[in-house]
Write a protein that holds these residues in place. Structure first.
Motif, short mmCIF file in Angstrom:
data_model
loop_
_atom_site.label_atom_id
_atom_site.label_comp_id
_atom_site.label_asym_id
_atom_site.label_seq_id
_atom_site.Cartn_x
_atom_site.Cartn_y
_atom_site.Cartn_z
N ALA A 194 -1.46 6.27 -1.53
CA ALA A 194 -1.27 7.17 -0.37
C ALA A 194 0.11 7.82 -0.40
N THR A 195 1.03 7.22 -1.19
CA THR A 195 2.39 7.78 -1.25
C THR A 195 2.87 7.92 -2.70
N ASP A 247 -5.98 2.55 -1.44
CA ASP A 247 -5.24 3.63 -0.79
C ASP A 247 -4.98 3.26 0.67
N ASN A 248 -4.80 4.23 1.53
CA ASN A 248 -4.59 3.95 2.95
C ASN A 248 -5.11 5.10 3.78
N GLU A 249 -6.08 4.80 4.63
CA GLU A 249 -6.62 5.77 5.60
C GLU A 249 -6.91 7.14 4.99
N PHE A 250 -7.90 7.19 4.12
CA PHE A 250 -8.30 8.48 3.54
C PHE A 250 -8.49 9.54 4.63
N TYR A 257 -12.95 12.72 -1.72
CA TYR A 257 -12.28 11.44 -1.45
C TYR A 257 -13.16 10.27 -1.90
N HIS A 298 -11.38 -0.76 2.32
CA HIS A 298 -10.49 0.37 2.62
C HIS A 298 -10.25 0.30 4.12
N ARG A 352 3.44 11.48 3.77
CA ARG A 352 2.51 10.68 2.95
C ARG A 352 1.16 11.38 2.96
N ARG A 353 0.25 10.88 2.13
CA ARG A 353 -1.08 11.44 2.00
C ARG A 353 -1.02 12.94 1.64
N GLU A 399 0.81 -1.24 0.00
CA GLU A 399 0.00 0.00 0.00
C GLU A 399 0.84 1.28 0.00
#
Ligand code: GAL
Length: 669
Positions: free
Chosen positions: A75-76, A140-143, A220, A242, A103-104, A36
């Motif tokens: 996410a990155t 993605d990761n943790e919107f 998002y 997610h 990140r993000r 991820e």
């Protein structure tokens, strides 16, 4: 049951991967999540893709019967992309563009970013569509995570925001009217004049602020949709999820969850220095909120497995705690548990965010504890899967309400989530099973509803609440309800507007208390033991129309005026709590409401620190006993039962001992 960890093979030499897979197998793992954050490894240069390393890792794990969930790596964004197109990076409210390095950092509305995202997601999907060892995707990761709630104030967002507003209001006249832009000469004559709520010495219009929060949330959601559409088209047989963040509220999680197969979330119960140190009650609440998003069981995609930390190191999970958190998650509906992370990284921002193994890669206490859980889960097999949630009580929430309170807390001491939790906590303490659902959820299956602080009200909500009470339900509504319409404008009717007839009251005045100030009140309703107590934060002064007085103030200029009321409406009753009573008074009110609605706790008479969670399967009741304390406890069983972890039978009235941090799962026979 899926059981495993989050794995970053790219952080370690390839020669180690086989050993990792073997150790994972020995711990009972059957799944990992990978990739991820690996965009730069998967597309080292623009248009040059390299899946070899990931193929190899997936293959080695598969040899040990471990399946893979792949994260889309958006996410990155890689350095080459951020350097070539700095406009993909978010702009903060003071107009400063985020730098590359964390990140993000991307803007969810950036067209360029969306194009590059489409490319990498499509490539991955094509590459893995026929790989049976890849069972699903995490988008993605943790919107919204990592500071500033994912808000962006760039020019593209401004343009998109105006489009979004056009879609909602159609004409500028309508927008001006709904927002009340006549105030402070803010009337807009061109769409282009509408600003993003950037840094300002004074405050922006609350209607604009609320719409902006909705817009970013929708941004998002549409960015996620772009990825979902690709994955559904290319890999229709793999699941999509997610990783949500429990009580985090920057995005409308109900909408975000809708197109996913199931919700997964990241559970870190013990973040002392790096974040909020959650009580076990907050963790339960988070699980229940996550289950309520789709009213369906979920996964924990990241479960804490070691001391956390970026700059400082948080306290270590005590022996037994990882196991306790795991069963707590299962009790509340988790059907997949992955520990974060397999091995603590030697480098990067999260050097101190420990995983199951330390950087040395040797198996120690935390690994052994997880291995034990693995053995237990293997033995229990699918017994703990598909258990139902018999629930008679629901608490209602919405993200719109939460954003409106973030924009205007009303009183510096008021925090919507804390207020909500103060009611949840009491139900939890009495082992009253509760669902946490959206205000748009199906209310018909419940006997008791608690709807804290319904600041914003719309007709649909009013209708649903009325129907619920009419048909015999008991409803509790608390202060600062029925204040505003859905566009964040105060009603021109007596408060709580649109709820007056349901609640049978009118709030004629209110007093917002200073942080040190306490109010005094007493309960005087015949069905409740008389009780005197205190309240804080807010005092509504209530005139009863049809309602009866349950509690009244005993001090101040509103002495003897009503603060808590009950109104019969159809077959049911609606209770209004117009202040924030002390815990003793709240307890008393809630106990009364529980009895009145005929709701039964799942288990009577147990020590305070033991959480009891009720589930049901094929007519059989299952009870999880979770000892969150450092002390041993004894529980007297109300029926004969079988205990699944210790594998023993208990007769009715026998005593079951639970060690500190211990867990028992019984089913009644
Ligand atoms: C989560 C995130 C993980 C990792 C972990 C520790 O929020 O999804 O990638 O960063 O926290 O910080």
């Amino acid at each position: 049951m899926y059981f495993g960890c989050d794995y970053y093979p790219e952080h370690w030499p390839e020669e180690r991967w086989e050993k990792d897979a073997r150790m994972m197998k020995e711990a009972g793992f059957n799944v990992v999540r990978m990739a991820e954050f690996a965009w730069a490894k998967l597309e080292p240069k623009e248009g040059q893709f390299d899946f070899n390393w990931l193929d190899k890792a997936i293959e080695i794990l598969a040899q040990y019967n471990i399946k893979t969930v792949l994260g889309t790596p958006t996410a990155t964004p890689p350095a080459w992309l951020a350097t070539k197109h700095p406009v993909i990076l978010r702009v903060n409210k003071w107009g400063i563009r985020t730098s590359f390095g964390g990140r993000r950092a991307y803007c969810p509305n950036s067209r360029i970013y969306r194009t590059y995202s489409e490319k990498i997601v499509s490539k991955m999907a094509e590459h893995y569509k026929d790989n049976e060892n890849v069972i699903g995707w995490q988008i993605d990761n943790e919107f919204g995570g990592d500071r500033e709630k994912g808000l962006c104030y760039c020019e593209q967002c401004a343009a998109q925001f105006r489009q979004w507003l056009k879609g909602k209001y159609e004409t500028l006249d309508k927008l001006n009217q709904e927002w009340g832009t006549v105030f402070w000469s803010q009337t807009y004559t061109e769409w282009e004049q509408i600003p993003l709520p950037r840094g300002l010495e004074t405050a922006h219009n609350p209607s604009l602020l609320l719409d902006y929060r909705r817009f970013i949330s929708d941004s998002y959601i549409s960015y996620q949709k772009l990825q979902i559409d690709i994955l559904r088209r290319i890999c229709p047989h793999k699941f999509i999820t997610h990783n949500f963040m429990g009580l985090f509220n920057a995005i409308d999680y109900y909408k975000l969850a809708e197109p996913l197969d199931f919700v997964a979330w990241d559970n870190y119960p013990n973040l002392r220095f790096t974040g909020e140190n959650k009580s076990s009650v907050k963790v339960s609440l988070s699980h229940d909120v996550m289950r309520g998003l789709k009213e369906k069981n979920f996964w924990v995609m990241e479960e804490q497995s070691g001391p956390s930390g970026w700059q400082c190191v948080d306290p270590s999970p005590h022996p037994g705690e990882i196991r306790l958190w795991t069963y707590q998650a299962i009790a509340h509906g988790a059907e997949g548990i992955l520990y974060f992370r397999w091995r603590t990284s030697r480098f990067g921002t999260e050097q101190f965010w420990h995983g199951i193994l330390d950087p040395s890669g040797t198996s120690r206490r935390r690994y052994e504890e997880i291995k034990k859980i693995g053995q237990e889960l293997k033995r229990l097999g699918d017994k703990l899967m598909g258990l139902e949630f018999p629930r008679e009580v629901a608490m209602l929430t919405s993200y719109d309400e939460q954003w409106a309170f973030e924009i205007q807390p009303n009183n510096p001491k008021f925090n919507y989530q804390e207020h909500f939790a103060s009611y949840y906590q009491l139900l939890h303490a009495w082992n009253v099973p509760v669902d946490v659902i959206s205000i748009q959820g199906d209310l018909s299956k419940y006997k008791l509803l608690i709807a804290p602080a319904l600041f914003l009200i719309n007709n649909e909500l009013v209708h649903n609440l009325k129907e619920f009470v009419k048909k015999g339900g008991i409803l509790i509504v608390t202060f600062r309800s029925g204040i505003k319409n859905w566009n964040n404008v105060v009603f021109d009717q007596p408060l709580p507007a649109k709820l007056n007839d349901l609640l049978g009251i009118e709030v004629v005045e209110y007093n917002s208390l200073s942080s040190m100030q306490k109010g005094k009140l007493e309960l005087i309703y015949p069905e409740i033991e008389p009780l005197k107590g205190e309240c804080d934060t807010w005092c509504d002064i209530i005139k009863c129309r049809e309602a009866e007085i349950v509690g009244r103030y005993t001090e101040s200029y509103y002495k003897n005026e009503a603060c808590i009321t009950i109104n019969r409406f159809g077959q049911g009753s609606a209770i209004y709590i117009g202040t924030n009573p002390s815990p003793e008074i709240k307890k008393c009110l809630l106990r009364w409401a529980i009895e009145k609605s005929g709701v039964k706790p799942s288990f009577q008479a147990d020590p305070e620190d033991i959480e009891v969670v009720l589930r049901r399967k094929e007519g059989k009741d299952y009870l999880f006993f979770l000892n969150h304390s450092e002390k041993s406890h004894q529980v007297k069983l109300d029926q004969s039962c079988v205990e699944l972890l210790e594998r023993r039978e208990y007769s009715k009235d026998s005593i079951m001992a639970i060690e500190p941090k211990g867990v028992r799962i019984i089913y009644r026979i």
